[in-house]
Scaffold this active site. Structure first.
Site, PDB file in Angstrom:
ATOM      1  N   SER A   1       0.856  -1.186   0.000  1.00 60.42           N
ATOM      2  CA  SER A   1       0.000   0.000   0.000  1.00 60.42           C
ATOM      3  C   SER A   1       0.888   1.230   0.000  1.00 60.42           C
ATOM      4  O   SER A   1       2.046   1.183   0.412  1.00 60.42           O
ATOM      5  CB  SER A   1      -0.879   0.023   1.251  1.00 60.42           C
ATOM      6  OG  SER A   1      -0.100   0.386   2.398  1.00 60.42           O
ATOM      7  N   ASP A   2       0.351   2.348  -0.482  1.00 60.57           N
ATOM      8  CA  ASP A   2       1.015   3.614  -0.209  1.00 60.57           C
ATOM      9  C   ASP A   2       0.946   3.809   1.307  1.00 60.57           C
ATOM     10  O   ASP A   2       0.201   3.109   2.006  1.00 60.57           O
ATOM     11  CB  ASP A   2       0.331   4.757  -0.957  1.00 60.57           C
ATOM     12  CG  ASP A   2       1.275   5.927  -1.222  1.00 60.57           C
ATOM     13  OD1 ASP A   2       2.256   6.072  -0.476  1.00 60.57           O
ATOM     14  OD2 ASP A   2       1.017   6.704  -2.154  1.00 60.57           O
ATOM     15  N   CYS A   3       1.724   4.739   1.823  1.00 63.95           N
ATOM     16  CA  CYS A   3       1.892   4.805   3.280  1.00 63.95           C
ATOM     17  C   CYS A   3       0.611   5.204   4.003  1.00 63.95           C
ATOM     18  O   CYS A   3       0.100   6.317   3.816  1.00 63.95           O
ATOM     19  CB  CYS A   3       3.051   5.723   3.630  1.00 63.95           C
ATOM     20  SG  CYS A   3       4.611   4.982   3.108  1.00 63.95           S
TER      21      CYS A   3
ATOM     22  N   ALA B   1      -2.216   3.822   3.379  1.00 62.82           N
ATOM     23  CA  ALA B   1      -3.367   3.712   2.486  1.00 62.82           C
ATOM     24  C   ALA B   1      -4.344   2.636   2.923  1.00 62.82           C
ATOM     25  O   ALA B   1      -5.508   2.655   2.520  1.00 62.82           O
ATOM     26  CB  ALA B   1      -2.903   3.456   1.050  1.00 62.82           C
TER      27      ALA B   1
END
Length: 782
Positions: free
Chosen positions: A311-313, A315
């Protein structure tokens, strides 16, 4: 009330700080399978397959130990001799310390800073893109050997530069899906490929060859490093109006998804063999990207993705905390894992996975699958093969960072990416011996902090535009004119006008920096910030001769006033040119290098800001006054078009060989419905053919070559970016205005003619998506 997200971010960086502390205790990386106590496990046995080793490792872990692996800062397993591992390192255009995996607090204090991606993309040079990825990989491995970086890096950014206001457009290869796709493939291949030391001379189609000391060692699944294609998908909004990237729902048509948003990711996986995919913060058509199972499964099943999905941070946290898609944190974690997310950048999975299992939201077996994907990548990287100081890349060290070869490559990238937009009456190049004095104006001209753009680490050398221009003309004066790029005051204009009056030639540096466009910050205007326009005009009015305007920044700027003002003789876009950008600019201004870059994005007028940034439609819609986006669909006025770029010489080209008619009947299986229609009515009666798997297998029979002669009719050697576009018959709705189907950068000496060939595959290059997202070949005149 403080939002829960703030607590999550605090925990994330606390964990990162701990990882940083442990990492710097030793100048060498920690590694598992250390003899004599921890080397006898099956997962340490290099004679077994990657899959067997990964299964063995997962089988030995307790549930608590498994959950400890679901964060970017993966926990140690002391009883198995497995140290902690930091997944998050950054390498967008050089090693950067934005993530906790990279530190410059050690024996290695800097790394080569290449031009920002949008600038390198403007070279339209595939070989250059590969070599940049390869050079960054060498420095990354060297830093890993010094205990100052990981092996998994979260780059490149291959989102399409859809809206000119996007703060992160600078990180992308531009607005064209084909260019973005090919950049991603070349960078990933250069970055990941397993190599052994060897000196190999490659040419860039322009300038001197640069040594690339590694060659391909075959595709056995092993990786030198891991690259990550991000952000999947339809992510290109930071903060605009009432929308933020954390809560934005990108409403995308099937047609736009198929031929604009998805092609770069499909290519990055299928052709680039990327080993990581990052899902984005935003939702897509109502479902958070990191919880969208059909989206992530498509990457694995249809595109053949073999790697891990991060995931993006935070997310995963946004699924519940920002988007309210689930009713609890446990459901958010469960939805992400079941969708195919293997690791959460942040601590959300660490804190909520066990509860999710207890509540029956997700199973331990589903967590096991995530771990298999994670460990498989680490095994391919050789992380479990013993001491890295005895491995294939053991000799890489500080001497391989900031090397002369890499700095030459950074300089070549800046040279090839800088774009000459205007050159009235051949003002440029200046003749060195005929310039008695030079005046430099503008806050970015003597500023080193923003030369690289976002995701810039610690450059090897820090030289400003002013100091590099000073090498050509000793009598050079400088004033900022504005205190900063925001230029809220004209207090410094008087001094700028004064030095302009007294100089032989004047260079004004204007444009953008990271105070105007960056991660989490979109622009609201396309004009020059603050009073910059007034500064440029005031100096131009005072100068004895037409001035040279140098534009910085990644996003397009409406400089119509400068384009049409005869007092501004030349305009040069340098973007964020990296640590050697000043030298590249000086060489171009004084004729030591002939510019050949082309804009990889459309430059729109200020009036485009009336278009809602949240509108994801690519196609124009006259019924609602919507002009469309990018050169493929935009129908409104332009400041500069995609592909604009001048040279100091004149190039001509001529198509010398190309077919005039293609028959598609051989493409179709004998019993297909399309074949029967062709036999009954002929090709003229059909409007298009829909591609299916059976047809794609026969596409090779339709490929053809287009042969082009390129001549340099001028007196200066130079490189030319040759672009081949296709305009297809409008037999379905939403056909592009035109579409790039091929490009090549060629070096042509004065009065020389060279031949280049484009191979066109109609099943790839002459297609468009229909309104239900199916790829079709329009029949008729292309």
């Amino acid at each position: 009330m403080k939002h829960p997200q703030l607590t999550l971010i605090s925990l994330l960086f606390f964990a990162s700080a701990i990882a940083e502390t442990f990492k710097n205790l030793d100048s060498h990386p920690q590694f598992p399978c250390k003899p004599p106590h921890f080397s006898s496990y099956p997962f340490c046995n290099v004679s077994l397959s990657i899959k067997q080793r990964a299964i063995s490792l997962v089988s030995l872990l307790t549930l608590t130990e498994k959950i400890g692996q679901l964060s970017n800062t993966a926990a140690s397993v002391p009883r198995l001799g497995i140290p902690p591992y930091e997944w998050w390192s950054e390498s967008l255009h050089g090693i950067a310390d934005n993530g906790p995996g990279v530190s410059f607090n050690g024996s290695i204090s800097s790394a080569t800073s290449f031009p920002q991606v949008i600038v390198s993309a403007a070279s339209f040079n595939r070989t250059l893109w590969y070599e940049i990825g390869s050079a960054v990989a060498v420095e990354a491995r060297a830093m890993y050997n010094g205990g100052q970086a990981g092996l998994t890096f979260w780059a490149p950014n291959i989102n399409v530069f859809r809206d000119p206001r996007w703060g992160r457009g600078q990180e992308t290869p531009g607005e064209d899906p084909k260019v973005v796709s090919e950049y991603g493939v070349e960078f990933v291949r250069g970055f990941q490929e397993n190599r052994k030391r060897k000196v190999l001379k490659r040419r860039f189609g322009d300038g001197d060859g640069v040594d690339a000391r590694y060659d391909d060692d075959g595709d056995d699944g092993k990786l030198m490093l891991s690259a990550c294609c991000k952000h999947f998908t339809a992510y290109d909004l930071e903060k605009w109006g009432n929308f933020t990237r954390y809560d934005f729902n990108a409403v995308v048509t099937e047609q736009d998804m198929e031929d604009t948003y998805q092609p770069p990711f499909q290519s990055c996986i299928r052709d680039g063999k990327a080993s990581c995919l990052m899902c984005s913060y935003n939702a897509v058509n109502g479902v958070p990207a990191c919880a969208q199972e059909d989206l992530l499964k498509k990457a694995r099943v249809e595109w053949g993705f073999e790697g891990y999905i991060t995931s993006d941070c935070d997310a995963v946290a946004t699924i519940f905390e920002y988007q309210g898609y689930t009713k609890s944190p446990e459901e958010a974690v469960a939805d992400a894992i079941k969708a195919g997310v293997d690791i959460n950048c942040g601590t959300y999975m660490l804190r909520n996975t066990k509860s999710a299992i207890v509540k029956g939201k997700v199973t331990e077996e589903q967590v096991d699958q995530a771990l298999l994907n994670l460990f498989a990548v680490q095994l391919r990287l050789g992380l479990f093969d013993g001491d890295p100081r005895e491995g294939l890349y053991a000799k890489l060290g500080s001497n391989d960072i900031c090397s002369s070869d890499h700095r030459k490559l950074a300089l070549e990238a800046a040279r090839q990416g800088i774009v000459l937009l205007k050159n009235d009456h051949k003002l440029l190049p200046l003749k060195k011996n005929h310039v008695s004095s030079l005046a430099i104006v503008g806050p970015m001209a003597n500023n080193i902090s923003n030369m690289g753009g976002t995701y810039t680490g610690k450059p090897c050398q820090r030289k400003t535009l002013f100091t590099e221009l000073l090498k050509y003309v000793k009598k050079t004066s400088y004033v900022s004119g504005c205190s900063d790029v925001s230029c809220d005051s004209d207090n410094g204009f008087g001094e700028a006008v004064a030095i302009a009056k007294g100089a032989d030639f004047v260079i004004v540096v204007a444009g953008l920096d990271l105070s105007q466009e960056t991660e989490d910050k979109d622009r609201v205007s396309l004009s020059l910030p603050g009073k910059q326009k007034d500064l440029v005009s005031s100096v131009a009015a005072a100068s004895k001769k037409p001035v040279i305007l140098v534009l910085t920044g990644g996003g397009p700027v409406d400089v119509t006033f400068a384009k049409t003002d005869p007092r501004i003789g030349s305009i040069i876009w340098i973007g964020y040119p990296g640590e050697t950008g000043g030298q590249a600019l000086a060489e171009i201004i004084f004729g030591d290098f002939n510019p050949g870059g082309k804009l990889p994005m459309t430059w729109y007028p200020e009036s485009f800001t009336d278009v809602a940034m949240s509108d994801m439609h690519m196609r124009a819609d006259s019924s609602r006054g919507y002009p469309g986006r990018t050169y493929r669909f935009y129908t409104g006025p332009q400041v500069y078009s995609f592909g604009t770029g001048l040279s100091y010489t004149k190039f001509d080209y001529k198509i010398t060989s190309a077919p005039t008619r293609l028959s598609l009947s051989e493409l179709l299986p004998q019993q297909s419905s399309h074949k029967k229609l062709l036999q009954q009515h002929g090709e003229e009666q059909l409007r298009y053919l829909q591609l299916d798997d059976a047809m794609v297998n026969s596409c090779e029979t339709l490929r053809f070559n287009v042969q082009v002669n390129v001549s340099n009719a001028g007196e200066i050697d130079g490189s030319h970016v040759l672009m081949m576009f296709s305009k297809m018959p409008p037999v379905i709705s939403g056909v592009p205005e035109k579409q790039l189907i091929g490009f090549d950068r060629v070096h042509v000496r004065s009065n020389e003619v060279i031949e280049t060939v484009f191979m066109i595959d109609p099943c790839k290059h002459l297609i468009v998506a229909n309104d239900v997202g199916k790829r079709v070949i329009p029949l008729g005149i292309h």
